[in-house]
Design a protein around this motif. Structure first.
Motif, PDB file in Angstrom:
ATOM      1  N   ILE A  76       0.854  -1.183   0.000  1.00 65.34           N
ATOM      2  CA  ILE A  76       0.000   0.000   0.000  1.00 65.34           C
ATOM      3  C   ILE A  76       0.891   1.235   0.000  1.00 65.34           C
ATOM      4  CG2 ILE A  76      -0.167  -0.129   2.528  1.00 65.34           C
ATOM      5  CD1 ILE A  76      -2.921   1.204   2.327  1.00 65.34           C
ATOM      6  N   THR A  77       0.474   2.256  -0.702  1.00 62.59           N
ATOM      7  CA  THR A  77       1.295   3.450  -0.833  1.00 62.59           C
ATOM      8  C   THR A  77       1.062   4.412   0.337  1.00 62.59           C
ATOM      9  OG1 THR A  77       2.084   5.106  -2.410  1.00 62.59           O
ATOM     10  CG2 THR A  77      -0.305   4.876  -2.174  1.00 62.59           C
ATOM     11  N   GLY A  78       1.793   5.518   0.326  1.00 59.69           N
ATOM     12  CA  GLY A  78       1.716   6.484   1.412  1.00 59.69           C
ATOM     13  C   GLY A  78       0.643   7.532   1.186  1.00 59.69           C
ATOM     14  N   GLU A  79       0.215   8.139   2.274  1.00 59.68           N
ATOM     15  CA  GLU A  79      -0.770   9.213   2.220  1.00 59.68           C
ATOM     16  C   GLU A  79      -0.269  10.386   1.392  1.00 59.68           C
ATOM     17  OE1 GLU A  79      -4.025  11.807   3.152  1.00 59.68           O
ATOM     18  OE2 GLU A  79      -3.818   9.626   3.248  1.00 59.68           O
ATOM     19  N   TRP A  80       1.014  10.663   1.469  1.00 55.38           N
ATOM     20  CA  TRP A  80       1.599  11.773   0.702  1.00 55.38           C
ATOM     21  C   TRP A  80       1.501  11.545  -0.800  1.00 55.38           C
ATOM     22  CZ3 TRP A  80       4.143   8.021   3.374  1.00 55.38           C
ATOM     23  CH2 TRP A  80       4.976   7.174   2.643  1.00 55.38           C
ATOM     24  N   ASN A  81       1.471  10.289  -1.202  1.00 59.08           N
ATOM     25  CA  ASN A  81       1.429   9.951  -2.620  1.00 59.08           C
ATOM     26  C   ASN A  81      -0.002   9.794  -3.128  1.00 59.08           C
ATOM     27  OD1 ASN A  81       2.556   9.029  -5.184  1.00 59.08           O
ATOM     28  ND2 ASN A  81       1.944   6.962  -4.574  1.00 59.08           N
ATOM     29  N   TYR A  82      -0.911   9.367  -2.246  1.00 56.51           N
ATOM     30  CA  TYR A  82      -2.297   9.105  -2.636  1.00 56.51           C
ATOM     31  C   TYR A  82      -3.184   9.665  -1.522  1.00 56.51           C
ATOM     32  CZ  TYR A  82      -5.633   6.346  -5.512  1.00 56.51           C
ATOM     33  OH  TYR A  82      -6.635   5.938  -6.370  1.00 56.51           O
ATOM     34  N   PRO A  83      -3.330  10.991  -1.439  1.00 51.69           N
ATOM     35  CA  PRO A  83      -3.995  11.632  -0.295  1.00 51.69           C
ATOM     36  C   PRO A  83      -5.490  11.351  -0.218  1.00 51.69           C
ATOM     37  CG  PRO A  83      -3.478  13.250  -1.987  1.00 51.69           C
ATOM     38  CD  PRO A  83      -2.807  11.975  -2.401  1.00 51.69           C
ATOM     39  N   TYR A  84      -5.998  11.443   0.992  1.00 52.96           N
ATOM     40  CA  TYR A  84      -7.411  11.174   1.256  1.00 52.96           C
ATOM     41  C   TYR A  84      -8.269  12.356   0.840  1.00 52.96           C
ATOM     42  CZ  TYR A  84     -11.599   9.664   3.762  1.00 52.96           C
ATOM     43  OH  TYR A  84     -12.872   9.273   4.078  1.00 52.96           O
ATOM     44  N   VAL A  85      -9.354  12.085   0.105  1.00 59.83           N
ATOM     45  CA  VAL A  85     -10.275  13.139  -0.325  1.00 59.83           C
ATOM     46  C   VAL A  85     -11.692  12.908   0.188  1.00 59.83           C
ATOM     47  CG1 VAL A  85      -8.935  13.740  -2.370  1.00 59.83           C
ATOM     48  CG2 VAL A  85     -10.717  11.976  -2.538  1.00 59.83           C
ATOM     49  N   GLY A  86     -11.953  11.748   0.768  1.00 62.69           N
ATOM     50  CA  GLY A  86     -13.240  11.503   1.389  1.00 62.69           C
ATOM     51  C   GLY A  86     -14.388  11.286   0.425  1.00 62.69           C
ATOM     52  N   LYS A  87     -14.097  10.781  -0.753  1.00 64.32           N
ATOM     53  CA  LYS A  87     -15.148  10.418  -1.697  1.00 64.32           C
ATOM     54  C   LYS A  87     -14.606   9.357  -2.644  1.00 64.32           C
ATOM     55  CE  LYS A  87     -14.055  14.282  -4.806  1.00 64.32           C
ATOM     56  NZ  LYS A  87     -14.604  15.488  -5.487  1.00 64.32           N
ATOM     57  N   ASP A  88     -15.520   8.636  -3.292  1.00 64.18           N
ATOM     58  CA  ASP A  88     -15.105   7.585  -4.215  1.00 64.18           C
ATOM     59  C   ASP A  88     -14.405   8.177  -5.424  1.00 64.18           C
ATOM     60  OD1 ASP A  88     -16.123   5.324  -2.825  1.00 64.18           O
ATOM     61  OD2 ASP A  88     -18.150   5.841  -3.475  1.00 64.18           O
ATOM     62  N   GLY A  89     -13.381   7.478  -5.882  1.00 65.67           N
ATOM     63  CA  GLY A  89     -12.658   7.931  -7.057  1.00 65.67           C
ATOM     64  C   GLY A  89     -12.222   6.753  -7.908  1.00 65.67           C
ATOM     65  N   ILE A  90     -11.585   7.036  -9.013  1.00 64.52           N
ATOM     66  CA  ILE A  90     -11.061   6.001  -9.908  1.00 64.52           C
ATOM     67  C   ILE A  90      -9.660   5.625  -9.450  1.00 64.52           C
ATOM     68  CG2 ILE A  90     -10.392   5.466 -12.280  1.00 64.52           C
ATOM     69  CD1 ILE A  90     -12.514   7.483 -13.196  1.00 64.52           C
ATOM     70  N   CYS A  91      -9.397   4.343  -9.347  1.00 67.18           N
ATOM     71  CA  CYS A  91      -8.099   3.880  -8.858  1.00 67.18           C
ATOM     72  C   CYS A  91      -6.961   4.359  -9.758  1.00 67.18           C
ATOM     73  CB  CYS A  91      -8.084   2.354  -8.783  1.00 67.18           C
ATOM     74  SG  CYS A  91      -6.543   1.665  -8.133  1.00 67.18           S
ATOM     75  N   ASP A  92      -5.988   5.002  -9.149  1.00 67.00           N
ATOM     76  CA  ASP A  92      -4.782   5.428  -9.866  1.00 67.00           C
ATOM     77  C   ASP A  92      -3.743   4.319  -9.701  1.00 67.00           C
ATOM     78  OD1 ASP A  92      -2.327   6.558 -10.637  1.00 67.00           O
ATOM     79  OD2 ASP A  92      -3.006   8.574 -10.115  1.00 67.00           O
ATOM     80  N   GLN A  93      -3.672   3.461 -10.688  1.00 69.37           N
ATOM     81  CA  GLN A  93      -2.806   2.288 -10.591  1.00 69.37           C
ATOM     82  C   GLN A  93      -1.336   2.666 -10.482  1.00 69.37           C
ATOM     83  OE1 GLN A  93      -3.823  -0.624 -10.061  1.00 69.37           O
ATOM     84  NE2 GLN A  93      -5.909  -0.798 -10.828  1.00 69.37           N
ATOM     85  N   ASN A  94      -0.938   3.765 -11.085  1.00 70.75           N
ATOM     86  CA  ASN A  94       0.458   4.176 -11.020  1.00 70.75           C
ATOM     87  C   ASN A  94       0.854   4.521  -9.586  1.00 70.75           C
ATOM     88  OD1 ASN A  94       3.064   5.019 -12.125  1.00 70.75           O
ATOM     89  ND2 ASN A  94       2.374   7.107 -11.671  1.00 70.75           N
ATOM     90  N   ARG A  95       0.025   5.337  -8.935  1.00 68.78           N
ATOM     91  CA  ARG A  95       0.329   5.688  -7.549  1.00 68.78           C
ATOM     92  C   ARG A  95       0.165   4.481  -6.625  1.00 68.78           C
ATOM     93  NH1 ARG A  95      -3.004  10.868  -5.832  1.00 68.78           N
ATOM     94  NH2 ARG A  95      -4.618   9.891  -7.110  1.00 68.78           N
TER      95      ARG A  95
END
Length: 353
Positions: free
Chosen positions: A216-235
């Protein structure tokens, strides 16, 4: 002419004074109502709360009043082991609070036996006696990050509890405490029956995803926005922590759960229903909840005994530091209820190294 003018002037002045008094009488509120409105205004300012119009404000004021009376009545009763306060949820009904702040998918509908038929196992070593200290607080050992806020429109408690457990294990494995990404779990666990982003989920699914994804990646790289989104496979592929699998704590066994928590932080389903949970502010919670409906997921980051002899679980929640004891709850341990207070012993799991 002068007399008439003078009389007219006096008459007009008198009417003006009487009219002013009448206007003040109409606007003046009873002392109790004025105090209530002032209290509500102060609460709004403290929590940055605004409403779209006066109609909504009046509706929220009514709910605020009901909650205020409930909290006052509860705190005035003797022999309580915990206290309530008007926190940031004071203008929500308990039904609204349940709907917006949980995310365990109302997991009484999830069948625990069916979930055992996968790669996870019950950790049988948790039944062994001895070894567990009488108390532990993983915060004091640097294995717990700051309390986060899942937000008012995303039922991602399951992701927050998962991340807390993996963060703790990583600290114990590597000596370093990472801040990991809940949003990756929300976005990337898809096409799953039991876990659906902001609509709720299960730590077991999340642990399985982390294992299969290679981390699992870090919060700094994939920050929390509190809503559903599309998976960023690169991050998502940029791992900051890895696990080898996960294990289930034997259910309805607080002794086994204590052994598990003595080793590392553990994710667990609980019931968070009821105003006593909504407005909990401190002490050992021995109050009312509905263990038949497990609708929330938390991280157990320790256990101990209070000064007055009450045994408790130390729970890290995801409702911000403005709830409970700076974001934490001490929940009664060994209550005599088979499933534990609020169902804490029914469905607990943790990642393995």
């Amino acid at each position: 002419m002068a007399l008439t003018l003078k009389g007219t002037t006096i008459f007009l002045a008198l009417n003006l004074v009487l009219g002013l008094w009448a206007s003040q009488a109409e606007c003046r509120k009873p002392p109790e109502e004025a105090s209530l409105r002032e209290s509500h205004e102060q609460w709004m300012a403290r929590h940055g709360r605004t409403y779209k119009d006066n109609a909504e404000k009046e509706q929220r004021l009514k709910i605020y009043k009901e909650n205020l009376e409930y909290v006052k009545k509860f705190n005035s009763e003797g022999n309580q082991t915990f206290k309530l306060s008007l926190n940031r949820f004071a203008d929500l009904t308990n039904e609204e609070f349940d709907y917006t702040r949980n995310g365990g998918l109302m997991v009484s509908s999830l069948s625990r036996p069916s979930r055992v038929n996968n790669s996870s196992i019950y950790d049988q070593t948790l039944f062994s006696s001895g070894g567990a200290p009488s108390s532990i607080d993983w915060r004091q050992k640097g294995a717990v990050t700051n309390v986060r806020d899942q937000g008012h429109s995303c039922g991602s408690c399951w992701a927050h509890a998962t991340v807390a457990a993996v963060e703790g294990l990583t600290k114990l494995k590597t000596g370093k405490l990472p801040l990991l990404s809940e949003q990756q779990l929300v976005d990337c666990i898809i096409n799953n029956q039991n876990t659906r982003g902001c609509k709720g989920g299960s730590p077991v699914d999340a642990f399985g995803y982390i294992e299969q994804n290679g981390g699992i990646t870090g919060e700094w790289n994939y920050p929390y926005v509190g809503k559903d989104g599309i998976c960023d496979q690169n991050r998502a592929s940029q791992s900051a922590a890895k696990i080898n699998g996960y294990a289930l704590v034997p259910n309805n066994n607080e002794y086994a759960l204590m052994n598990a928590v003595s080793k590392q932080p553990v994710a667990a389903f609980v019931s968070s229903r009821g105003k006593e949970v909504q407005f909990y502010s401190g002490g050992v919670f021995t109050g009312n909840c509905d263990p038949s409906t497990l609708d929330h997921v938390v991280a157990i980051v320790g256990y101990g005994t209070s000064k007055d002899g009450k045994k408790y679980w130390l729970i890290k929640n995801s409702w911000s530091s403005h709830w409970g004891e700076n974001g934490y709850m001490r929940l009664e341990r060994n209550s005599g209820i088979p499933e534990g207070r609020c169902g804490i012993a029914v469905d607990a799991s943790y990642p393995t190294a």
